[in-house]
Each structure stands twice: as C-alpha cells, then as structure tokens.
Motif scaffolding. Sequence first.
Motif, PDB file in Angstrom:
ATOM      1  N   GLN A 231       0.858  -1.177   0.000  1.00  0.00           N
ATOM      2  CA  GLN A 231       0.000   0.000   0.000  1.00  0.00           C
ATOM      3  C   GLN A 231       0.894   1.226   0.000  1.00  0.00           C
ATOM      4  OE1 GLN A 231      -2.098  -0.908   3.588  1.00  0.00           O
ATOM      5  NE2 GLN A 231      -3.784  -1.891   2.535  1.00  0.00           N
TER       6      GLN A 231
ATOM      7  N   SER B 151       1.791   5.250  -0.606  1.00  0.00           N
ATOM      8  CA  SER B 151       0.999   6.421  -0.248  1.00  0.00           C
ATOM      9  C   SER B 151       1.496   7.651  -0.969  1.00  0.00           C
ATOM     10  CB  SER B 151       1.007   6.626   1.268  1.00  0.00           C
ATOM     11  OG  SER B 151       2.296   6.402   1.763  1.00  0.00           O
TER      12      SER B 151
ATOM     13  N   LEU C 202     -13.686   8.791   3.906  1.00  0.00           N
ATOM     14  CA  LEU C 202     -12.431   8.813   4.660  1.00  0.00           C
ATOM     15  C   LEU C 202     -12.564   7.787   5.768  1.00  0.00           C
ATOM     16  CD1 LEU C 202      -9.737   9.901   5.666  1.00  0.00           C
ATOM     17  CD2 LEU C 202     -10.978  11.658   6.858  1.00  0.00           C
ATOM     18  N   SER C 203     -11.838   6.709   5.603  1.00  0.00           N
ATOM     19  CA  SER C 203     -12.010   5.631   6.559  1.00  0.00           C
ATOM     20  C   SER C 203     -11.231   5.898   7.830  1.00  0.00           C
ATOM     21  CB  SER C 203     -11.556   4.339   5.892  1.00  0.00           C
ATOM     22  OG  SER C 203     -11.343   3.347   6.836  1.00  0.00           O
ATOM     23  N   ASN C 204      -9.964   6.241   7.659  1.00  0.00           N
ATOM     24  CA  ASN C 204      -9.101   6.281   8.826  1.00  0.00           C
ATOM     25  C   ASN C 204      -8.172   7.481   8.711  1.00  0.00           C
ATOM     26  OD1 ASN C 204      -7.643   5.376  11.108  1.00  0.00           O
ATOM     27  ND2 ASN C 204      -6.139   4.398   9.768  1.00  0.00           N
ATOM     28  N   ALA C 205      -8.099   8.241   9.767  1.00  0.00           N
ATOM     29  CA  ALA C 205      -7.139   9.346   9.806  1.00  0.00           C
ATOM     30  C   ALA C 205      -6.332   9.179  11.071  1.00  0.00           C
ATOM     31  CB  ALA C 205      -7.861  10.688   9.819  1.00  0.00           C
TER      32      ALA C 205
ATOM     33  N   VAL D  88      -1.934  10.785   8.408  1.00  0.00           N
ATOM     34  CA  VAL D  88      -2.161   9.790   7.359  1.00  0.00           C
ATOM     35  C   VAL D  88      -3.668   9.600   7.196  1.00  0.00           C
ATOM     36  CG1 VAL D  88      -1.624   7.464   6.581  1.00  0.00           C
ATOM     37  CG2 VAL D  88      -0.066   8.636   8.097  1.00  0.00           C
TER      38      VAL D  88
ATOM     39  N   HIS E  89      -6.629   7.427   5.115  1.00  0.00           N
ATOM     40  CA  HIS E  89      -6.963   6.295   4.257  1.00  0.00           C
ATOM     41  C   HIS E  89      -8.315   6.566   3.601  1.00  0.00           C
ATOM     42  CE1 HIS E  89      -3.845   4.376   6.646  1.00  0.00           C
ATOM     43  NE2 HIS E  89      -3.762   3.463   5.716  1.00  0.00           N
TER      44      HIS E  89
ATOM     45  N   TYR F 298     -11.340   5.756   0.747  1.00  0.00           N
ATOM     46  CA  TYR F 298     -11.997   4.740  -0.075  1.00  0.00           C
ATOM     47  C   TYR F 298     -13.093   5.431  -0.864  1.00  0.00           C
ATOM     48  CZ  TYR F 298      -9.773   0.927   2.500  1.00  0.00           C
ATOM     49  OH  TYR F 298      -8.872   0.057   3.038  1.00  0.00           O
TER      50      TYR F 298
ATOM     51  N   ILE G  32      -3.891   6.355  -0.031  1.00  0.00           N
ATOM     52  CA  ILE G  32      -3.373   6.825   1.253  1.00  0.00           C
ATOM     53  C   ILE G  32      -2.701   8.178   1.053  1.00  0.00           C
ATOM     54  CG2 ILE G  32      -1.901   6.258   3.203  1.00  0.00           C
ATOM     55  CD1 ILE G  32      -2.127   3.308   2.135  1.00  0.00           C
TER      56      ILE G  32
ATOM     57  N   ARG H 277      -0.713  11.436   2.750  1.00  0.00           N
ATOM     58  CA  ARG H 277       0.085  11.823   3.927  1.00  0.00           C
ATOM     59  C   ARG H 277       0.393  13.304   3.847  1.00  0.00           C
ATOM     60  NH1 ARG H 277       2.216   6.361   4.705  1.00  0.00           N
ATOM     61  NH2 ARG H 277       3.028   6.826   6.762  1.00  0.00           N
TER      62      ARG H 277
END
Lengths: 206, 391, 197
Positions: free
Chosen positions: A31, A33, A59-62, A104, A106, A108, A118, A120
């Motif tokens: 993966q 970025s 936005l799944s994960n920050a 960061v 992530h 989708y 991803i 950054r």
Amino acid sequence: METLEQIKDRIAAAIPGARLEIIPNDTPANQRSLLVDREHAFEVARLLRDDAVLRLDYLSNATGVDWLDTSIKEKVKVKKVVEGVEKEVDEMVERKKAGYLEAVYHLYSIAHRHGPVILRIRTDNRTDKTRLPSLTPVWRSAEFQEREIYDLYGIIFDGHPDLRRILMWDGFQDYPMRKDYAEPDDYEYEPTPHDEVLEKAQPHSR
Amino acid sequence: MPAAEISSPPRNYEVMPKASPNGEFDGELLEVAMGPHHPSTHGVFRMDVVLDGERVAKLKPVFGYLHRNHEKIAENTTYLASMPYTDRLDYFCSMTNNWAYALSVEKLAGLQPPERAEYIRIITAELTRLVNHTCLVGFLLQDMGALGTPLMYAFREREKILDLFEALSGSRMMCNYMRFGGCRADLPAGWLDGAKQVVENYPRFLDEFEAFLSGNEILMARTQGVGALPAELAVSAGISGPMLRACGVNYDIRKVDKYGIYDRFEFRVPLGDHGDVFDRYMIRLLEMRESLKILRKALADIPDGPIVDSKAKIRGFKPKVGEAYGRIEGPKGELGFYLISDGSLNPYRYRVRPPSFINLTVLEDMCVGHSVADVVVILGSVDIVLGEVDR
Amino acid sequence: MLGEGIIKGMAQTAKNFLGSYSDPERLVTVQYPEERLPLKENTRNFPFLVYDGADPMAGLRCVACQICEKECPPQCIYIIKDTAKKPDYMGKMQFQPKVFDIDISVCMSCQICVEVCPFEAIKMDTEYELSNHDRFGGLLLDKRELAKSNEHYHKIHPTDATEVDARLAAEKAKAEAKAKAAPAPVPKPAPPVKAAA
C-alpha cells in the motif's frame, strides 16, 4: 482503480504547483501512499473527493505518526593535510534529519467501491511548526479523528471547527502518543514485584 | 511544546431563539450532563446536552473516561502481545477484533492462513455478529423501556454462543483465539455439532423475538422517524456497518474487500431507506438471518487440514519495514488496524480504527430537535462499546 | 387493536415461564454454590507451573529461561534465576527459578505464556474461586503456590496433557537413541537452552 502514478498525474494536471511524492512500501501489502505538501493538501483532498473518476468520498481512517529526529552516520572521504602531506581520510559525518509529525488519511470510494488511496501530510518539525490544514470540511469523518490526532500527537489543524482534546482531559499538558513522551511522576502503589516499579516507588516511600 | 495552543477553546453555546413564539416559556437553555454514570449510556460516556425545554438544542459527546492509550501499550509490546488487548476493545466481539488485527499483520508480513483456519474465522466471526446484534436489540429495547425481559431472552441465546467460544478458546469473552497466519487451536471434538445445533435453533428464537417486537406499536412509535440520518452525511462522516446500510448505502466490506473467503458465500446485504432508528433495528435482525445462512454453509463445508500458516512464528516475530492497513466488517462497522513496522519486535505505529467511535461523529446531527428520551434510543441504535470508543 | 402488543408480549412471557418447567432450553439458571456447571476442557483461568514426580520444587519443569516474563502482555510474571542447576526430565542439567511470582491481580488470562513456553512448564489452571482478604499479597502467587502436579494437569486438560506427555516421551526417546549412537558422551554441564529467537 487507477494506479497511484495516474492519480498523481491527475492531481498535478488539475492543481499546478502541488508538490507530490509517492512513498514506497515494500511489505506484501504494497500500500503505497501519496505525500502532499501542506499548502495544497486541502485542494488535493477536495479534488480526490469530487473527481468523477476517483470519487474518494469515504475517509475511513485518519491518524498521526510521530517520526523522531534521526541522525545518520556516513563515511565521507575528506581531503586533509596530515603531517604536511595531503591525504584522503575517511571521516564519520553525522547528518541530522529533522523529525516531523505526519497525518495519514486512508481514503476509499463508496461510489466506485475502490481504495485505499493513502494520503500523507507532514509538518515541518515536531516542536513549533506543527500546523496542518484540516480536512474536516472535505470529509466530516475527520472531525473526531483529527481531534484525536491533536490530542495525542499535538498536530494543530487549521480550519477544524472544534479542535479540543478528546480522549485526555482539558488542561492536560503533553501529547501522550509522541515517541519521546515521558510519563509524569504520579506513582501510585501497585502490588507488583517488578523492579522498575519498585525503584520508581523508592522516592515516594518515606 | 506550544503551550499557548494546548488550552482548549471555551465552550460557548450560542443563544438559541426562544422556544415558543407566543412566549409561553422563557426560552432559557439548560445545560445537562447526561452521563458518565447514566444507565442508558452503555458505559462511562457523557453527553453535554443543551436543552430547550424537552428538546435537544445542542449535544456534544465527551469521551475518555475509559481511555488507557491502547495504542501506546501496543507500541511498547510485541506484535503477539497486543492480541489479548484487542479482545478488550469491543468486548462483545473479541473474535472479530482478533481477526481484524491478525488480518492487518498478515498483510504486513505476507502470511496466508490455511483453508481450515479461514473457515473457522468465518464461523467465529459470524457467531460474533449474532452475539453482538442479539445483545444490541436487547439493549435497545431496554433503553426504550422494555425492562428486563427482551434483554434476558437475548442474553440466554448469547450464552449458548459464548459456551461455544469457551469450548473453543477457553474463555467466553476474552477469546484471544486468532493468530497471525491462522488460529491458535483446532476445533475440539464435537464442537461443530454443537455449533450446528445452535445455528439450527437460532431462527426459532429470532421468530419468537420478532413476533412480539417488530410489529409492536410502541416500538414503532418510539423508533420510526427518530434520529434519521441522510445518506450523504453518513458517507461523508465515515459511518460504517449497519448504521450506514440503514441509510440505504450498499457498502459491506465482506462484499467489497472479500477478505478471508467471503467470496465463496452467498448472502444478501439488507438495506434501509429512512436511516432512522427503526431501520437500524430492522437491519440488524435481517443481518442475523444472513449470518445464519453463511454459518450453515461454512459449518457444512469446513475442510480438514492445518490451522496455522507454516511460515508463522510465535516467538521473535519481526515483519519487514513498511506499513499496512487491514479492515474487516465488524458487527459494529468497519474495524481497521493500521500498522507501521520498523523491522523490530514492536510495531512502530499501531492504530485502531474504531467503528463505534467514528459512528458517534453524527450523534449531534441525529439528536438535535428530538426529545431527551429519544437521545437515549438514538444512542442505543448507534451501538457503542466504550472499550472501543475510548481505547 | 388496542392492547394487541401487550397481549402478544404477555403470551410470549407466559410461554417462556411455563416452558422453563419442561424445556431445558428455556431453563438456563443454575443455583451456583450448590449446583455447578461442568467446566469446558479448554477453560483457562490463571497459569500454574507443572512439576513431575513427588517433590514439587525438585520436579518443576521450568528452567527459568524468562521467555514468558518477556512475552507476558501485562508483565505480571517475575522470575529470578537460581545459580544452582538441577536435572530436567531428560537428565540434562538446567537452570531453575529461584523466584517465580505471578501477580494474578494483573494477569489477564491470555494464555500467551503457555504458548511461548518451549518446555511445557506453564499451563492454564481452571480454579476460579480465588477471592482473598489480602488484595496485594494474597493474589501474588509464588512458585510454591503455583506448582501443581502433572496429574492435576491431566485432570483438568486431559487431551492436552496426554499430547504433551507423548511429545516429551518422544523427545526423550530420541535423545536417548542419539546418546546410544554416540558412545561416551562428554560429561559437561549443558549450556542453558536458549529458545530460537
């Protein structure tokens, strides 16, 4: 989904001046970025969300990452005059690399069911220049997650509607997830036989 | 440390317009702290509610009462030693937590669980989904005032599945069962028959449960049209799991990512269309029936074979430098683990993407304008577990 | 119809109430101290140390390698190596623990110590009635309290114990065969066995 190179070209075409860099990842997950500069991060985020092909609407994960200052030791050949004769001598040179904090994201796409892309963004350093643009106006999902990054890492998000501590209490002084975080000296008696705890207990027991 | 930035801005709620246009009430706003020891908050969770009479004008969730910095603990221990800590995130669903973490580490280190382990994972994960949804429905009814009875029935059924977990892993709730590249122990003798028995009897319980709940007038009056969430907001706010699907967004990670061997199973994804509490309740009941479908097939098809990848190491596990993000469709939503390895025994960065924490982002949007009693029901339908919210 | 839901609900309750007299599926309550559910074979609670033979301290399988101490997630194991050695089940000289404490008020019953132990020396007990008046000292178990016989292990986890015994016997047989094949073994103290890192 488009490859990261295509996405990079797409962003570069739409937002001239954006400094983009692909960060490699050698694990089997592969993966990679996309590193975006601070000034254009907000525009890039909006483009990724609104672009008809990408439509990264989820936005799944920050999260934050703390990279400490590192020093790299290198052998460098230096010309020196030794005993009147010029010689090439190996010398160890220590290069300091400034640490930084990193956010960061992530992403989708629910519309096209692809991802993750991803993203950054990095701060200049870990001490005084820790400001990043908030992506909460683009993805509401970042609201609590950026608050958490601020709380635990100390990245200050410009444009966040409600940037307060979230997990630690108001008035807490440090950023506990940083790698150089030192535990405060608030020892309580614990029934444990571990040496380090007992050592810590020494100054407290009268 | 920029000391000036640390102090948080004062919370000043703007003055709301008067409650009643004809001046019956004085329109004074009342700030109430609901929780952290309120019986309806499912743990130590606080909502700072600004009330205009009985209506909610503003609501701010306050977290952190159960915060133990799980991520920091994990960054200071080995990869394997974080596994039992993941049980304690969402303590209803330790099996899916284990799976999400194991999946991320497998992505990081390139491990491939063998066939039998994949089947066991699917079986335990779907059983976990049954446990979680059954309990949630019980708790939701408890929040609505159906005191005791439905929750006790739900717990009676849950106990049968927890018995299976105990026989398999040794512990009812803190299973700590999955390992990188497989599972810890093989199924004990007779376990599959026990599981089949539970799965066969489950629809009878669901029918019974639904017979006096789903058509119930009080339940419909309390849930329909309450806490509606528009689909666009749900997607933008990163809502996941049954809550997202109740808004009509067809997004199930089991279908999208096809992690494990979910592509071999046929199941439907129930979708709601109003996004209100009733839809969320109904979606969970329907999802349980789909889970039973998966379970029946998995229990019939499970092959023999090894349960751990031969490349997996118990001691001295060091993945290569790099990072990986793995996610699964947990019972509460998208549960993800983001790991950065620096090639040492400990992860450099370990991050949990907690579904119930992010699902709370829209709590205020759902609650404003509803009465205090509805806040309790809406929060119940979000399905939070504080072990995961606060980490 | 008004009250239909109430009638339905009460009928359901009545069905469960009356059913609890006849259907064991519906009767789930156990009167605990008098009545007890049988424990599952895999049930785990807190760790104990296995010993072979009659003397608990001489027969301890633990060789004080401290792997479990390092791997324990909540760090509740505390080991000090003894300088004196004692023979293990194969007759090899091995270290032994001078102090082996487990703080079960910290232990979270995760079984990782059992998994990482290369010597089959630590196993999970099923004892759950451990309430104690002394919150600190009473829940800190030393090696005398932790030592339990192999027979006890057989009693609580018969399948696992049989498997372990078979494995150890096979190892011993292999070692003996090797010793026979190579005549006149040099009698030197065996180095402390290090587990593969």
